[in-house]
Design a protein around this motif. Structure first.
Motif, PDB file in Angstrom:
ATOM      1  N   GLY A   1       0.823  -1.196   0.000  1.00 40.79           N
ATOM      2  CA  GLY A   1       0.000   0.000   0.000  1.00 40.79           C
ATOM      3  C   GLY A   1       0.863   1.254   0.000  1.00 40.79           C
ATOM      4  O   GLY A   1       2.077   1.196   0.177  1.00 40.79           O
TER       5      GLY A   1
ATOM      6  N   LEU B   1      -0.566  -4.638  -4.652  1.00 42.86           N
ATOM      7  CA  LEU B   1      -0.610  -5.164  -3.300  1.00 42.86           C
ATOM      8  C   LEU B   1      -0.239  -6.641  -3.311  1.00 42.86           C
ATOM      9  O   LEU B   1      -0.550  -7.366  -4.261  1.00 42.86           O
TER      10      LEU B   1
ATOM     11  N   VAL C   1      -4.250   2.242   1.193  1.00 38.66           N
ATOM     12  CA  VAL C   1      -4.063   2.837  -0.132  1.00 38.66           C
ATOM     13  C   VAL C   1      -4.727   4.204  -0.128  1.00 38.66           C
ATOM     14  O   VAL C   1      -5.904   4.330   0.211  1.00 38.66           O
TER      15      VAL C   1
END
Length: 125
Positions: free
Chosen positions: A9, A20, A121
């Protein structure tokens, strides 16, 4: 001890990309149904996508065509490649696994038997 650990992230600008990773420890997840879900502050959890044991994938309408789920069967790693990121993709992302997908699609991914701790994120406009 069975464990899922996410990483990858970060903060990106709109239009950018991230990948990811979710490493599985303590068990071979090759034949498990695995997926990703996300949760943004003040919003409900949302299923992002799943990958079935045979490799078939399914995605939510909001990410289809931009996100791709894949699995490294040798390294026991689940990936989520995210392209053309939008500010509305900002969330904590979690991976999850269970013994089968049971034809349920993205329903209840956050209730899968095994879940990671999440990776943040953030997409800025």
């Amino acid at each position: 001890q069975v464990q899922l650990v996410e990483s990858g992230g970060g903060s990106v600008q709109a239009g950018g990309s991230l990948r990811l990773s979710c490493v599985g420890y303590g068990y071979d997840f090759s034949w498990y149904c695995m997926g990703w879900f996300r949760q943004a502050p003040g919003k409900e959890r949302e299923g992002v996508g799943i990958i079935e044991p045979d490799g078939r994938t399914s995605y939510s309408d909001s990410v289809r065509g931009r996100f791709t789920i894949s699995k490294d069967y040798v390294k026991n790693i689940l990936y989520l490649a995210m392209n053309s990121l939008k500010p509305e993709d900002t969330a904590m992302y979690y991976c999850a696994a269970r013994g089968g997908c049971y034809g349920l699609g993205l329903q209840g991914i956050w209730q899968y038997e095994y879940r990671g701790q999440g990776t943040q994120v953030t997409v800025s406009s």
